[in-house]
Motif scaffolding. Structure first.
Motif, PDB file in Angstrom:
ATOM      1  N   UNK A  67       0.852  -1.184   0.000  1.00 45.18           N
ATOM      2  CA  UNK A  67       0.000   0.000   0.000  1.00 45.18           C
ATOM      3  C   UNK A  67       0.886   1.232   0.000  1.00 45.18           C
ATOM      4  N   UNK A  68       0.299   2.389  -0.145  1.00 45.01           N
ATOM      5  CA  UNK A  68       1.031   3.643  -0.142  1.00 45.01           C
ATOM      6  C   UNK A  68       0.554   4.484   1.037  1.00 45.01           C
ATOM      7  N   UNK A  69       1.500   5.026   1.790  1.00 43.07           N
ATOM      8  CA  UNK A  69       1.167   5.863   2.945  1.00 43.07           C
ATOM      9  C   UNK A  69       0.621   7.206   2.472  1.00 43.07           C
ATOM     10  N   UNK A  70       0.142   7.989   3.411  1.00 43.18           N
ATOM     11  CA  UNK A  70      -0.394   9.307   3.092  1.00 43.18           C
ATOM     12  C   UNK A  70       0.648  10.207   2.437  1.00 43.18           C
ATOM     13  N   UNK A  71       1.920  10.002   2.805  1.00 39.43           N
ATOM     14  CA  UNK A  71       2.985  10.839   2.242  1.00 39.43           C
ATOM     15  C   UNK A  71       3.736  10.148   1.104  1.00 39.43           C
ATOM     16  N   UNK A  72       3.129   9.090   0.545  1.00 39.46           N
ATOM     17  CA  UNK A  72       3.670   8.465  -0.652  1.00 39.46           C
ATOM     18  C   UNK A  72       4.677   7.350  -0.450  1.00 39.46           C
ATOM     19  N   UNK A  73       4.942   6.987   0.802  1.00 41.24           N
ATOM     20  CA  UNK A  73       5.898   5.905   1.059  1.00 41.24           C
ATOM     21  C   UNK A  73       5.238   4.543   0.876  1.00 41.24           C
ATOM     22  N   UNK A  74       6.069   3.522   0.640  1.00 39.39           N
ATOM     23  CA  UNK A  74       5.580   2.149   0.538  1.00 39.39           C
ATOM     24  C   UNK A  74       5.307   1.600   1.937  1.00 39.39           C
ATOM     25  N   UNK A  75       4.167   0.975   2.088  1.00 36.85           N
ATOM     26  CA  UNK A  75       3.782   0.330   3.341  1.00 36.85           C
ATOM     27  C   UNK A  75       3.385  -1.107   3.047  1.00 36.85           C
ATOM     28  N   UNK A  76       3.444  -1.924   4.097  1.00 38.74           N
ATOM     29  CA  UNK A  76       2.940  -3.291   4.004  1.00 38.74           C
ATOM     30  C   UNK A  76       1.664  -3.385   4.833  1.00 38.74           C
ATOM     31  N   UNK A  77       0.601  -3.881   4.210  1.00 39.98           N
ATOM     32  CA  UNK A  77      -0.629  -4.200   4.927  1.00 39.98           C
ATOM     33  C   UNK A  77      -0.593  -5.699   5.166  1.00 39.98           C
ATOM     34  N   UNK A  78      -0.478  -6.073   6.424  1.00 43.37           N
ATOM     35  CA  UNK A  78      -0.322  -7.478   6.794  1.00 43.37           C
ATOM     36  C   UNK A  78      -1.696  -8.051   7.123  1.00 43.37           C
ATOM     37  N   UNK A  79      -2.094  -9.050   6.349  1.00 43.94           N
ATOM     38  CA  UNK A  79      -3.386  -9.706   6.556  1.00 43.94           C
ATOM     39  C   UNK A  79      -3.174 -10.909   7.471  1.00 43.94           C
ATOM     40  N   UNK A  80      -4.025 -11.016   8.489  1.00 40.24           N
ATOM     41  CA  UNK A  80      -3.919 -12.096   9.463  1.00 40.24           C
ATOM     42  C   UNK A  80      -5.246 -12.829   9.569  1.00 40.24           C
ATOM     43  N   UNK A  81      -5.168 -14.078   9.974  1.00 41.56           N
ATOM     44  CA  UNK A  81      -6.374 -14.891  10.093  1.00 41.56           C
ATOM     45  C   UNK A  81      -6.360 -15.685  11.387  1.00 41.56           C
ATOM     46  N   UNK A  82      -7.552 -15.989  11.848  1.00 39.69           N
ATOM     47  CA  UNK A  82      -7.733 -16.851  13.023  1.00 39.69           C
ATOM     48  C   UNK A  82      -8.881 -17.795  12.704  1.00 39.69           C
ATOM     49  N   UNK A  83      -8.601 -19.072  12.758  1.00 36.26           N
ATOM     50  CA  UNK A  83      -9.655 -20.055  12.499  1.00 36.26           C
ATOM     51  C   UNK A  83     -10.448 -20.302  13.773  1.00 36.26           C
ATOM     52  N   UNK A  84     -11.582 -20.922  13.617  1.00 35.19           N
ATOM     53  CA  UNK A  84     -12.409 -21.255  14.782  1.00 35.19           C
ATOM     54  C   UNK A  84     -11.609 -22.075  15.781  1.00 35.19           C
ATOM     55  N   UNK A  85     -10.770 -22.981  15.280  1.00 32.82           N
ATOM     56  CA  UNK A  85      -9.964 -23.843  16.148  1.00 32.82           C
ATOM     57  C   UNK A  85      -8.733 -23.124  16.682  1.00 32.82           C
ATOM     58  N   UNK A  86      -8.436 -21.943  16.148  1.00 30.02           N
ATOM     59  CA  UNK A  86      -7.191 -21.267  16.487  1.00 30.02           C
ATOM     60  C   UNK A  86      -7.255 -20.329  17.665  1.00 30.02           C
ATOM     61  N   UNK A  87      -8.167 -20.563  18.568  1.00 31.81           N
ATOM     62  CA  UNK A  87      -8.285 -19.670  19.726  1.00 31.81           C
ATOM     63  C   UNK A  87      -7.104 -19.886  20.672  1.00 31.81           C
ATOM     64  N   UNK A  88      -6.568 -18.774  21.234  1.00 33.97           N
ATOM     65  CA  UNK A  88      -5.439 -18.929  22.158  1.00 33.97           C
ATOM     66  C   UNK A  88      -5.885 -19.609  23.443  1.00 33.97           C
ATOM     67  N   UNK A  89      -4.932 -20.219  24.104  1.00 34.29           N
ATOM     68  CA  UNK A  89      -5.236 -20.935  25.370  1.00 34.29           C
ATOM     69  C   UNK A  89      -5.506 -19.933  26.458  1.00 34.29           C
TER      70      UNK A  89
END
Length: 163
Positions: free
Chosen positions: A141-163
């Motif tokens: 993605x591009x920041x407000x001032x034109x720099x390159x950014x990373x948008x990190x997509x994360x997922x959690x499954x129904x079974x993936x709940x933390x202990x």
């Protein structure tokens, strides 16, 4: 601090608009919005989203989030996550993300919940893995001032709940 959640109402909009303290915070919460966040921008976004939810501590609105995608039996995507300045560092973000995740699994019978975080949003990057979210993709993605950014997509499954 004891938190409660409920659906957002029109009376909450002005308060939520005060949460992003600067253009960068608004970009993390709502990349398409223009700073300062206006009631019209937020109201319009809410009409296009699902289950817009606020967190209350006492009589104060201290957090907000919603789904930008909500598929029954599929994927729900949490967005617009923001916490009021005076409530940061007190568990509000954990509460709202866990609330939205539970809503996805219970109301939508979702198979997974996704959340995305910009690489410069250190608070989010440290929080989401603690709540069981794992990175699965990175989008440029591009920041407000034109720099390159990373948008990190994360997922959690129904079974993936933390202990």
């Amino acid at each position: 601090m004891i938190f409660q959640h409920r659906p957002v109402t029109a009376a909450d909009i002005k308060t939520i608009c005060s949460f992003p303290l600067n253009a960068q915070e608004l970009f993390y919460m709502f990349p398409k919005a223009q700073y300062p966040l206006t009631e019209a921008q937020l109201s319009n976004a809410i009409t296009q989203r699902f289950d817009s939810t606020i967190v209350e501590a006492g009589n104060s609105v201290v957090g907000f989030a919603n789904f930008y995608r909500a598929e029954t039996g599929g994927v729900c995507c949490i967005g617009n996550v923001i916490v009021a300045q005076q409530a940061r560092g007190q568990g509000v973000a954990t509460f709202i993300v866990e609330t939205m995740t539970a809503l996805a699994f219970e109301r939508y019978d979702a198979t997974e919940v996704q959340i995305s975080c910009f690489n410069e949003n250190t608070a989010g990057l440290l929080l989401y893995p603690k709540l069981g979210f794992l990175p699965f993709a990175v989008e440029e993605r591009t920041s407000l001032d034109g720099r390159r950014l990373a948008l990190i997509h994360m997922t959690r499954s129904r079974a993936g709940r933390p202990e």
